[in-house]
Design a protein around this motif. Sequence first.
Motif, PDB file in Angstrom:
ATOM      1  N   ASP A   1       4.409   3.113  12.343  1.00 16.09           N
ATOM      2  CA  ASP A   1       3.088   2.891  11.412  1.00 16.09           C
ATOM      3  C   ASP A   1       3.265   3.874  10.285  1.00 16.09           C
ATOM      4  O   ASP A   1       1.874   3.755   9.767  1.00 16.09           O
ATOM      5  N   GLU A   2       3.148   5.289  10.509  1.00 25.57           N
ATOM      6  CA  GLU A   2       2.952   6.224   9.813  1.00 25.57           C
ATOM      7  C   GLU A   2       2.532   6.353   7.998  1.00 25.57           C
ATOM      8  O   GLU A   2       1.603   6.635   7.572  1.00 25.57           O
ATOM      9  N   HIS A   3       3.259   5.628   7.571  1.00 27.58           N
ATOM     10  CA  HIS A   3       2.956   5.185   6.072  1.00 27.58           C
ATOM     11  C   HIS A   3       3.103   3.542   5.735  1.00 27.58           C
ATOM     12  O   HIS A   3       2.333   2.964   5.026  1.00 27.58           O
ATOM     13  N   GLY A   4       2.430   2.562   6.727  1.00 24.97           N
ATOM     14  CA  GLY A   4       2.050   1.130   7.306  1.00 24.97           C
ATOM     15  C   GLY A   4       1.470   1.047   6.286  1.00 24.97           C
ATOM     16  O   GLY A   4       0.610  -0.282   5.195  1.00 24.97           O
ATOM     17  N   GLU A   5       0.008   1.963   5.868  1.00 23.97           N
ATOM     18  CA  GLU A   5      -1.164   1.107   5.293  1.00 23.97           C
ATOM     19  C   GLU A   5      -0.476   1.289   3.974  1.00 23.97           C
ATOM     20  O   GLU A   5      -0.497   0.567   2.512  1.00 23.97           O
ATOM     21  N   GLU A   6       0.437   2.498   3.176  1.00 16.93           N
ATOM     22  CA  GLU A   6       0.539   2.701   2.119  1.00 16.93           C
ATOM     23  C   GLU A   6       1.695   1.606   1.431  1.00 16.93           C
ATOM     24  O   GLU A   6       1.606   1.264   0.549  1.00 16.93           O
ATOM     25  N   LEU A   7       2.932   1.303   2.313  1.00 19.15           N
ATOM     26  CA  LEU A   7       2.772  -0.043   2.076  1.00 19.15           C
ATOM     27  C   LEU A   7       2.325  -1.356   2.215  1.00 19.15           C
ATOM     28  O   LEU A   7       3.125  -1.848   0.746  1.00 19.15           O
TER      29      LEU A   7
ATOM     30  N   LYS B   1      -0.572  -2.464   1.009  1.00 22.65           N
ATOM     31  CA  LYS B   1      -0.983  -2.063  -0.357  1.00 22.65           C
ATOM     32  C   LYS B   1      -0.020  -1.629  -1.290  1.00 22.65           C
ATOM     33  O   LYS B   1      -0.445  -3.385  -1.913  1.00 22.65           O
ATOM     34  N   TRP B   2       0.903  -1.305  -1.409  1.00 24.04           N
ATOM     35  CA  TRP B   2       1.879  -1.314  -2.120  1.00 24.04           C
ATOM     36  C   TRP B   2       2.514  -3.065  -2.637  1.00 24.04           C
ATOM     37  O   TRP B   2       2.825  -3.858  -3.251  1.00 24.04           O
ATOM     38  N   LEU B   3       3.014  -3.578  -1.025  1.00 24.34           N
ATOM     39  CA  LEU B   3       3.628  -4.770  -1.211  1.00 24.34           C
ATOM     40  C   LEU B   3       2.736  -5.938  -2.090  1.00 24.34           C
ATOM     41  O   LEU B   3       2.730  -6.938  -2.619  1.00 24.34           O
ATOM     42  N   THR B   4       1.347  -5.499  -0.892  1.00 21.33           N
ATOM     43  CA  THR B   4       0.347  -6.883  -1.458  1.00 21.33           C
ATOM     44  C   THR B   4      -0.079  -6.781  -3.225  1.00 21.33           C
ATOM     45  O   THR B   4       0.246  -7.372  -3.989  1.00 21.33           O
ATOM     46  N   GLN B   5       0.637  -5.149  -3.978  1.00 19.73           N
ATOM     47  CA  GLN B   5       0.171  -4.889  -5.394  1.00 19.73           C
ATOM     48  C   GLN B   5       1.274  -6.136  -5.858  1.00 19.73           C
ATOM     49  O   GLN B   5       1.421  -6.165  -7.290  1.00 19.73           O
TER      50      GLN B   5
END
Length: 149
Positions: free
Chosen positions: A131-137, A139-143
């Motif tokens: 989950d190191e980049h989980g938040e970024e991913l 966010k990208w998926l939501t966008q």
Amino acid sequence: MPTADNDIIIAAANDGQFRGLCEVLGIPDVPSDPRFARNADRTANREELRPILEERLATRGAVEWFDLLVAAGVPCGPINTIDGGFAMAERFGLEPIVEVGEGERAVPTTRHPIRFSETPAAYRLPPPELDEHGEELRKWLTQAEDERG
């Protein structure tokens, strides 16, 4: 084809390579047998040829046959497991493992199989932690979902 320990693939695709194969296997008379004289004959009589080859191949291991057959000009190769493939690559000096990252984050990983002298592969970052980049991913998926409507 099975050997004493592992399988090997042999590509004796022409008459000369087949003669070389039979010499190495210690069955030099087989190529003069009319059933096996030409590639078409060997293909037509595959069911008769296979046990002859298997009997000889069973006397040594795949890597030993590989060394002998390659030296005789017969294309072949052991059929490897993943660890066997890495061991074979190391044997050939290909350095299949590379350390990626630094300190505690350094991990061994597979070296890129293609090497270019002018643009070598770079190994800057280790694989991400869980989950190191989980938040970024997320966010990208939501966008992306919002853009699709």
